[in-house]
Design a protein around this motif. Structure first.
Motif, PDB file in Angstrom:
ATOM      1  N   ARG A 233       4.725  -6.651 -12.628  1.00  0.00           N
ATOM      2  CA  ARG A 233       3.692  -7.881 -12.972  1.00  0.00           C
ATOM      3  C   ARG A 233       2.524  -7.475 -13.035  1.00  0.00           C
ATOM      4  O   ARG A 233       1.910  -6.393 -12.582  1.00  0.00           O
ATOM      5  N   THR A 234       1.498  -8.522 -13.405  1.00  0.00           N
ATOM      6  CA  THR A 234      -0.004  -7.892 -13.743  1.00  0.00           C
ATOM      7  C   THR A 234      -0.584  -9.097 -13.083  1.00  0.00           C
ATOM      8  O   THR A 234      -1.346  -9.926 -13.873  1.00  0.00           O
ATOM      9  N   PRO A 235      -0.865  -9.370 -11.699  1.00  0.00           N
ATOM     10  CA  PRO A 235      -1.704 -10.553 -11.280  1.00  0.00           C
ATOM     11  C   PRO A 235      -3.035 -10.195 -11.614  1.00  0.00           C
ATOM     12  O   PRO A 235      -3.500  -8.903 -11.585  1.00  0.00           O
ATOM     13  N   SER A 236      -3.606 -11.069 -11.063  1.00  0.00           N
ATOM     14  CA  SER A 236      -5.195 -10.974 -11.141  1.00  0.00           C
ATOM     15  C   SER A 236      -5.865 -11.122  -9.752  1.00  0.00           C
ATOM     16  O   SER A 236      -5.460 -11.931  -8.965  1.00  0.00           O
ATOM     17  N   ILE A 237      -6.661 -10.090  -9.446  1.00  0.00           N
ATOM     18  CA  ILE A 237      -7.464 -10.394  -8.335  1.00  0.00           C
ATOM     19  C   ILE A 237      -8.915 -10.970  -8.429  1.00  0.00           C
ATOM     20  O   ILE A 237      -9.680 -10.472  -9.476  1.00  0.00           O
TER      21      ILE A 237
END
Length: 406
Positions: free
Chosen positions: A170-174
């Protein structure tokens, strides 16, 4: 460099703290002249994992003459989370039977805080620590292991994906918002209510338990001393008083939002290093102007060039066409609470596809568009067919980020 044997053992709180702090300090600071983020762990190296159901910290030692020196460390924890959902047809709505989603849980391990002293890299220390930690995961029944790292951390990505069998999952955003000198105004069309921990648990289990990575022990998180509360934003023309969570769940408004706030300030402090004097002076000027003219709402830069605290927003959710508006109001409320507590940043992490993302105020320069989560399936005996392969599942719209693992 002379070759020495490397030993991996469990961290000893009584005798290892000072050496571990030295390793952390040497690893966190970036190259000279480059802006970097430094973490102060406030005296407890296990504070990032201590609140999880099961946790372990390992250190790597190297013999140097008659002494041993700590040259690496790693942390890990295990919990039970949602990895999917199935449909039950036992739910009823009047005379109709409605399918109800039921969460599918798995035992998930998380690996974080891998550090190897710069002077002892390329000796296989990181691989030894990861391998030993994975053994502990497997011995304690974990079915999957995952880790998170910045997309430009090539050394970490190479170790985990090329040598340890992990794959990008997964590549979530901070998303990071600075805390200004002024308070953010909340729209009068929005009412914000704080839930009790039991109400918050019921809301999360009823509405978000099938969200990917949802922790089965959500009650432990909500009752933790670091949790500052769960807050719901609703239309003011519908709710003047909180009706109670049961009535809310039975007849929710057309649009609403919810989030919880975690107090990182009690666990660790952050510090930006490497900024030029010009940057520091400009930041200070914005703070002065903001304090003198607070009604102008100038987006000032807080004092981030010395140790500062932060709050983390988690459990973000909502429903309805105006849910992003209510999420924005909640983020404004969280900003004002962080300001009251003397924090400089408010941060959260969401899926890049989450529709609520556009309602979360943030500064792009402080945020991270892609935080790489890499996962590996542990063990090979799934012949009974009871568990599918989560690593091959496509991403959903949302994820639940556990604040205990920051």
């Amino acid at each position: 460099m002379e070759v020495h044997e490397i030993f991996v053992r469990e961290f000893n709180q009584e005798k290892d703290c000072l050496e571990v702090e030295e390793v952390e300090r040497n690893c966190e600071v970036g190259p000279s002249g480059k802006i970097s983020l430094f973490t102060h762990m406030l005296g407890d190296p296990m504070s990032r994992i201590r609140h999880s159901p099961a946790f372990l910290m390992l250190i790597a030692e190297m013999e140097m003459g008659a002494e041993k020196k700590i040259v690496g460390l790693i942390r890990g924890c295990i919990k039970t989370v949602t990895c999917g959902k199935k449909v039950s047809r036992n739910g009823k709505n009047g005379h109709h039977i409605m399918p109800l989603p039921i969460p599918i849980y798995t035992k998930l391990a998380y690996m974080l805080g891998l550090r190897v002293s710069p002077s002892h890299r390329r000796l296989g220390i990181g691989l030894k620590l990861v391998t030993r930690m994975e053994r502990w995961f497997t011995e304690n029944g974990a079915e999957y292991s995952y880790m998170a790292t910045e997309k430009d951390n090539e050394a970490s990505l190479k170790l985990f994906t090329q040598r340890c069998g992990y794959a990008k999952f997964r590549t979530p955003s901070i998303l990071v918002q600075p805390v200004f000198a002024h308070c953010i105004k909340i729209s009068k069309q929005v009412n914000i209510f704080q839930l009790t921990s039991s109400e918050a648990e019921k809301l999360y289990r009823r509405r978000f338990s099938t969200t990917e990575f949802f922790p089965r022990d959500i009650d432990s998180i909500l009752k933790n001393k670091l949790n500052l509360g769960t807050f719901v934003a609703v239309p003011s023309n519908i709710y003047q008083l909180w009706p109670g969570v049961d009535q809310f769940l039975c007849d929710p408004p057309g649009s609403w939002a919810v989030l919880s706030i975690w107090n990182n300030k009690e666990v660790f402090m952050l510090e930006i290093r490497g900024a030029s004097q010009i940057r520091r002076a400009l930041a200070k000027t914005t703070r002065i102007v903001d304090r003198v003219f607070p009604w102008m709402g100038i987006p000032s830069v807080p004092e981030i060039f010395r140790p500062f605290g932060s709050h983390f927003l988690y459990g973000l959710g909502g429903n309805g066409p105006n849910s992003t508006t209510f999420m924005k109001a909640l983020c404004g409320f969280a900003h004002n609470l962080a300001r009251k507590h003397g924090c400089s940043l408010v941060a959260t992490e969401v899926s890049g596809q989450d529709p609520l993302r556009i309602g979360i105020p943030h500064w792009k320069r402080l945020s991270c568009e892609e935080d790489f989560w890499c996962m590996k399936r542990l063990g090979e005996d799934y012949s009974d067919g009871s568990v599918g392969d989560w690593t091959k599942c496509p991403p959903g719209l949302s994820i639940f980020v556990d604040p205990r693992e920051l």
